[in-house]
Structures are given as structure tokens and as C-alpha cells.
Design an enzyme around this catalytic site. Structure first.
Site, PDB file in Angstrom:
ATOM      1  N   ASP A 273     -20.631  -9.778 -38.795  1.00 58.33           N
ATOM      2  CA  ASP A 273     -20.105  -8.974 -39.825  1.00 58.33           C
ATOM      3  C   ASP A 273     -19.744 -10.057 -41.053  1.00 58.33           C
ATOM      4  O   ASP A 273     -18.737 -10.078 -41.420  1.00 58.33           O
ATOM      5  CB  ASP A 273     -19.014  -8.230 -39.514  1.00 58.33           C
ATOM      6  CG  ASP A 273     -17.670  -8.945 -38.948  1.00 58.33           C
ATOM      7  OD1 ASP A 273     -17.871 -10.031 -38.513  1.00 58.33           O
ATOM      8  OD2 ASP A 273     -16.554  -8.456 -39.327  1.00 58.33           O
TER       9      ASP A 273
ATOM     10  N   ASP B  85     -18.267 -16.109 -39.647  1.00 55.82           N
ATOM     11  CA  ASP B  85     -19.459 -15.652 -39.170  1.00 55.82           C
ATOM     12  C   ASP B  85     -20.611 -16.243 -39.553  1.00 55.82           C
ATOM     13  O   ASP B  85     -21.476 -16.815 -39.103  1.00 55.82           O
ATOM     14  CB  ASP B  85     -19.982 -14.328 -39.363  1.00 55.82           C
ATOM     15  CG  ASP B  85     -18.664 -13.369 -38.910  1.00 55.82           C
ATOM     16  OD1 ASP B  85     -19.203 -12.625 -37.908  1.00 55.82           O
ATOM     17  OD2 ASP B  85     -17.762 -13.264 -39.442  1.00 55.82           O
TER      18      ASP B  85
ATOM     19  N   ASN C 223     -15.822  -7.063 -41.542  1.00 50.04           N
ATOM     20  CA  ASN C 223     -15.276  -7.659 -42.592  1.00 50.04           C
ATOM     21  C   ASN C 223     -15.500  -6.906 -43.941  1.00 50.04           C
ATOM     22  O   ASN C 223     -14.397  -6.975 -44.681  1.00 50.04           O
ATOM     23  CB  ASN C 223     -15.583  -9.042 -42.549  1.00 50.04           C
ATOM     24  CG  ASN C 223     -15.023  -9.809 -41.612  1.00 50.04           C
ATOM     25  OD1 ASN C 223     -13.855  -9.683 -41.225  1.00 50.04           O
ATOM     26  ND2 ASN C 223     -15.697 -10.931 -41.097  1.00 50.04           N
TER      27      ASN C 223
ATOM     28  N   THR D 257     -19.665 -11.277 -32.836  1.00 43.01           N
ATOM     29  CA  THR D 257     -18.657 -11.803 -33.606  1.00 43.01           C
ATOM     30  C   THR D 257     -18.015 -10.942 -34.599  1.00 43.01           C
ATOM     31  O   THR D 257     -17.356 -11.245 -35.746  1.00 43.01           O
ATOM     32  CB  THR D 257     -19.170 -13.254 -34.364  1.00 43.01           C
ATOM     33  OG1 THR D 257     -20.170 -12.888 -35.464  1.00 43.01           O
ATOM     34  CG2 THR D 257     -19.689 -14.167 -33.438  1.00 43.01           C
TER      35      THR D 257
ATOM     36  N   PHE E 172      -8.438  -8.378 -34.887  1.00 41.48           N
ATOM     37  CA  PHE E 172      -9.077  -7.305 -35.969  1.00 41.48           C
ATOM     38  C   PHE E 172     -10.357  -6.941 -35.293  1.00 41.48           C
ATOM     39  O   PHE E 172     -10.744  -5.723 -35.363  1.00 41.48           O
ATOM     40  CB  PHE E 172      -9.657  -8.379 -37.297  1.00 41.48           C
ATOM     41  CG  PHE E 172     -10.534  -7.499 -37.985  1.00 41.48           C
ATOM     42  CD1 PHE E 172      -9.953  -6.602 -39.006  1.00 41.48           C
ATOM     43  CD2 PHE E 172     -11.816  -7.914 -38.048  1.00 41.48           C
ATOM     44  CE1 PHE E 172     -10.875  -5.755 -39.891  1.00 41.48           C
ATOM     45  CE2 PHE E 172     -12.749  -6.887 -39.158  1.00 41.48           C
ATOM     46  CZ  PHE E 172     -12.150  -6.094 -39.866  1.00 41.48           C
ATOM     47  N   ASN E 173     -11.482  -7.630 -34.799  1.00 43.24           N
ATOM     48  CA  ASN E 173     -12.674  -7.059 -34.185  1.00 43.24           C
ATOM     49  C   ASN E 173     -12.332  -5.826 -33.194  1.00 43.24           C
ATOM     50  O   ASN E 173     -13.335  -5.160 -33.289  1.00 43.24           O
ATOM     51  CB  ASN E 173     -13.550  -8.258 -33.656  1.00 43.24           C
ATOM     52  CG  ASN E 173     -14.017  -9.259 -34.680  1.00 43.24           C
ATOM     53  OD1 ASN E 173     -14.080  -8.929 -35.835  1.00 43.24           O
ATOM     54  ND2 ASN E 173     -14.479 -10.448 -34.158  1.00 43.24           N
TER      55      ASN E 173
ATOM     56  N   HIS F 264     -12.654 -18.869 -36.081  1.00 44.14           N
ATOM     57  CA  HIS F 264     -12.666 -17.758 -34.887  1.00 44.14           C
ATOM     58  C   HIS F 264     -14.252 -17.915 -34.416  1.00 44.14           C
ATOM     59  O   HIS F 264     -14.520 -18.040 -33.253  1.00 44.14           O
ATOM     60  CB  HIS F 264     -12.435 -16.513 -35.132  1.00 44.14           C
ATOM     61  CG  HIS F 264     -11.204 -16.423 -35.980  1.00 44.14           C
ATOM     62  ND1 HIS F 264     -10.205 -16.463 -35.255  1.00 44.14           N
ATOM     63  CD2 HIS F 264     -10.807 -16.136 -37.191  1.00 44.14           C
ATOM     64  CE1 HIS F 264      -8.980 -16.170 -35.796  1.00 44.14           C
ATOM     65  NE2 HIS F 264      -9.322 -16.062 -37.191  1.00 44.14           N
ATOM     66  N   ASP F 265     -15.169 -17.351 -35.134  1.00 40.23           N
ATOM     67  CA  ASP F 265     -16.641 -16.900 -34.488  1.00 40.23           C
ATOM     68  C   ASP F 265     -17.228 -18.120 -34.256  1.00 40.23           C
ATOM     69  O   ASP F 265     -18.196 -18.083 -33.186  1.00 40.23           O
ATOM     70  CB  ASP F 265     -17.350 -16.303 -35.669  1.00 40.23           C
ATOM     71  CG  ASP F 265     -16.740 -14.716 -36.049  1.00 40.23           C
ATOM     72  OD1 ASP F 265     -15.809 -14.501 -35.236  1.00 40.23           O
ATOM     73  OD2 ASP F 265     -16.848 -14.453 -36.938  1.00 40.23           O
TER      74      ASP F 265
HETATM   75  C1  BDR Z   1     -12.101 -11.961 -36.669  1.00 39.06           C
HETATM   76  O1  BDR Z   1     -11.781 -11.076 -37.572  1.00 39.06           O
HETATM   77  C2  BDR Z   1     -12.848 -11.507 -38.711  1.00 39.06           C
HETATM   78  O2  BDR Z   1     -11.951 -11.273 -39.697  1.00 39.06           O
HETATM   79  C3  BDR Z   1     -13.479 -12.619 -38.353  1.00 39.06           C
HETATM   80  O3  BDR Z   1     -15.024 -12.977 -38.845  1.00 39.06           O
HETATM   81  C4  BDR Z   1     -13.341 -12.945 -36.867  1.00 39.06           C
HETATM   82  O4  BDR Z   1     -14.701 -12.401 -36.362  1.00 39.06           O
HETATM   83  C5  BDR Z   1     -11.018 -12.654 -36.194  1.00 39.06           C
HETATM   84  O5  BDR Z   1     -10.012 -11.977 -35.822  1.00 39.06           O
HETATM   85 CA    CA Z   2     -16.695 -12.070 -37.621  1.00 42.06          CA
END
Ligand code: BDR
Ligand code: CA
Length: 310
Positions: A11, A16, A40, A125, A164-165, A238-239
Site C-alpha cells: 500500500d 513500501d 496508507n 506490507t 496499523f496494518n 517497517h516494510d
Molecule cells: C505499517 O503501516 C504503514 O504506515 C507502513 O507502510 C507499514 O506497512 C507500519 O505500521
Molecule cells: Ca505498508
């Protein structure tokens, strides 16, 4: 060495985008396709962003498939405060000259995985809507491996409880963990130790066309993180940790764990309850969970690979 074939389900999203660039810069993996999901930003925007990033990298040969535009149950909510209105604010990336494929992402995933007899690694991701739908619609599909960014053993980032994801589509995430596949969860416990600091950004800025675009992405992305996480030295990547784990498994330590997503709809909705200490009555492990990472080596890998793209 034969590269590991992967599909990134994403996303984009600043991190990403960097995960996509890391993949195309790395001979250890072969990015065979990209699928997109709302997260996102809306799926229209994340699809457009995936196309723009691949075009930047000169890899319009990698097909992009648009996926789900909303989660299973939760009302859709996007993250402009982190990634901007476009989902990829910062650099002035031109509009893509290519477009996505006509086939839906979930149907593409089923077709590609089947054609390879499962010998492919899925790298989600973003929210797990596409992957959850894949298993609901095609129960015969068994990808060899899933390495996903999401969840946390400890504190969340979207809410105190949830990352978040997983927060964005908890029911889809629970569907994925229930599959009993070889699943690796890369959560905030490791990604908050996998940061890109200003000195790394400056090295990338000086490293040519793509490095300077990545530095502009980092400039935007760092603004939110400096405010929300003043205690963190740098911004969490993160990703890209998922891709880095496939490139060099020695970077991240994992532990077998039972992961269960809170689908109660309450204040902890989307929390990953992770037992990696063999507590009683939690059942057999259904995932490997990242518990530690060599943050310095990770950051060096990002800088080196991004600098190699030109
Ligand atoms: C995740 O949430 C998104 O904002 C980032 O792309 C990542 O995949 C981190 O919590
Ligand atoms: Ca992401």
C-alpha cells in the site's frame, strides 16, 4: 544462487516504496509481481504509487495488479498524517506511463501461486485484505512462505494496542494466521530498531537519481516520526525489513510463537496477541515472530542497495 521469487502485496506508502526499490536492487530476490491494497491511502492512490515507483526504477516490466479497496469489516481509514494526501508525498514523482493489469490482485495471486506449485514467497506490507480474500476464495492455494509486516508483541502504533496494518483489517489478518502456513511476522518490536537516520538519508541523497528521490521520501516521512517518536533515533523502515530478511536472514532473530489477532471490536481491536514463551493452553506455534534485529547492518544494506540503483 537462485533468487527467491516474491510478490509484494503493498500500500505504498513511503516504506513500501523503499521495500519495492530494495527488492529490485537485490539479486537475492526476484520480484515477479506487485499487488496493491487500500491502507496508507485508497487503492487508487496506492496502485498509482506502485506504478510510479517501478517506473522510477526502470522496471515497468514488473506487472502491477490492483486489489481490495476496503477491509472485511472495519470502516476504511487511511493515513495521510504519515504518508500525505498522495500516499507518497515528498518528491515530485511523474505520473506513470504504464497502467495496472486488468486482472484483480486476488485472482492474479491465485494464478501465479498455482502456476508455481506454491514455490513463491508472499510479502504483504499493507493490510492483509487481499491475502485473507485469497485464502477465503481459493482454499487450495498454499504459498511456500509468507513474510509480512504487521503487528507487535508490545505497543501498537495506530492505537496503543494495535499496529496499523493489522488494525486496518484485523479479520483478514486473523484469516492469514489461521492458515497454518510458514508465516513470519515482522512487527514493530523489530521495525522500531530498524531505523534510517539523517546521516543515512544524506548518504542516499548524494548517491544519484534514485538515492535523491529516496532521500526526499525520507524527508517527508521523518517529519511525522520525529514528532510522534522523539525517543527513536531515526525513522522506522517497517516494510523493507521483510525484504531484508529474505536477502540476509542473519539480520533478524525470530522466535516461534502463537499469534492471535484481537477481533473483538473493542479498544484492542487489531492487537496481535503473541505468545513466544510457550505459555500453556495457547496451542502450537502458527508463526515465526521477529524479536531482534541488527539495526546498523540493516541500515547499511538499505543505503548500499539504494545507492546501487541508477
Ligand atoms: C505499517 O503501516 C504503514 O504506515 C507502513 O507502510 C507499514 O506497512 C507500519 O505500521
Ligand atoms: Ca505498508
Amino acid at each position: 544462487m537462485t533468487p527467491t521469487p516474491i510478490i509484494i502485496d503493498c500500500d505504498p506508502g513511503h516504506d513500501d516504496a523503499i521495500a519495492l526499490l530494495l527488492a529490485v536492487a537485490s539479486p537475492e530476490v526476484e520480484l515477479v509481481g506487485v499487488t496493491t491494497v487500500a491502507g496508507n491511502q485508497t487503492v487508487d492512490k496506492t496502485t498509482n504509487n506502485a506504478l510510479r515507483v517501478l517506473e522510477l526504477a526502470g522496471r515497468t516490466d514488473i506487472p502491477v495488479y490492483r486489489g481490495a479497496d476496503r477491509p472485511f469489516l472495519r470502516k476504511q481509514d487511511v493515513a495521510p498524517h504519515v504518508h500525505g494526501e498522495s500516499g507518497l508525498d515528498g518528491p515530485d514523482l511523474p505520473q506513470p506511463t504504464t497502467r495496472e493489469q486488468d486482472e484483480h490482485a486476488v485472482e492474479y495471486l491465485a494464478r501465479e501461486i498455482r502456476a508455481r506449485d506454491g514455490r513463491i514467497t508472499l510479502v504483504p506490507t499493507g493490510p492483509l485484505t487481499n491475502v485473507g480474500l485469497l485464502f477465503a476464495l481459493h482454499p487450495d492455494i498454499r504459498p511456500e512462505r509468507i513474510v509480512l509486516m504487521g503487528g507487535a508483541i508490545g505497543e501498537g502504533n495506530r492505537t496503543p494496542a494495535a499496529e496499523f496494518n493489522i488494525w486496518a483489517d484485523p479479520e483478514a489478518a486473523q484469516r492469514v494466521f489461521l492458515e497454518g502456513l510458514d508465516t513470519t511476522m515482522v512487527g514493530l518490536d523489530v521495525t522500531h530498531r530498524a531505523t534510517i537516520k539523517d546521516e543515512h538519508t544524506e548518504r542516499m541523497r548524494g548517491a544519484g537519481r534514485i538515492g535523491s528521490v529516496v532521500a526526499e521520501l525520507m524527508d517527508f516521512y521523518a517529519r511525522f516520526h520525529k514528532k510522534r517518536y522523539p525517543d527513536l533515533d531515526g525513522s522506522p523502515m517497517h516494510d523493507p525489513v521483510c525484504v531484508a530478511h529474505l536477502i540476509d536472514p542473519s539480520l533478524m532473530t525470530v522466535a516461534d510463537a502463537v499469534v492471535e489477532v484481537d477481533c473483538s471490536g473493542g479498544p484492542s481491536w487489531g492487537r496481535t496477541n503473541v505468545d513466544h514463551r510457550n505459555r500453556e493452553h495457547f496451542g502450537d506455534p502458527n508463526a515465526k515472530v521477529g524479536v531482534d534485529i541488527d539495526g546498523n547492518r540493516f541500515a547499511e544494506l538499505i543505503v548500499e542497495r539504494i545507492a546501487s540503483l541508477n
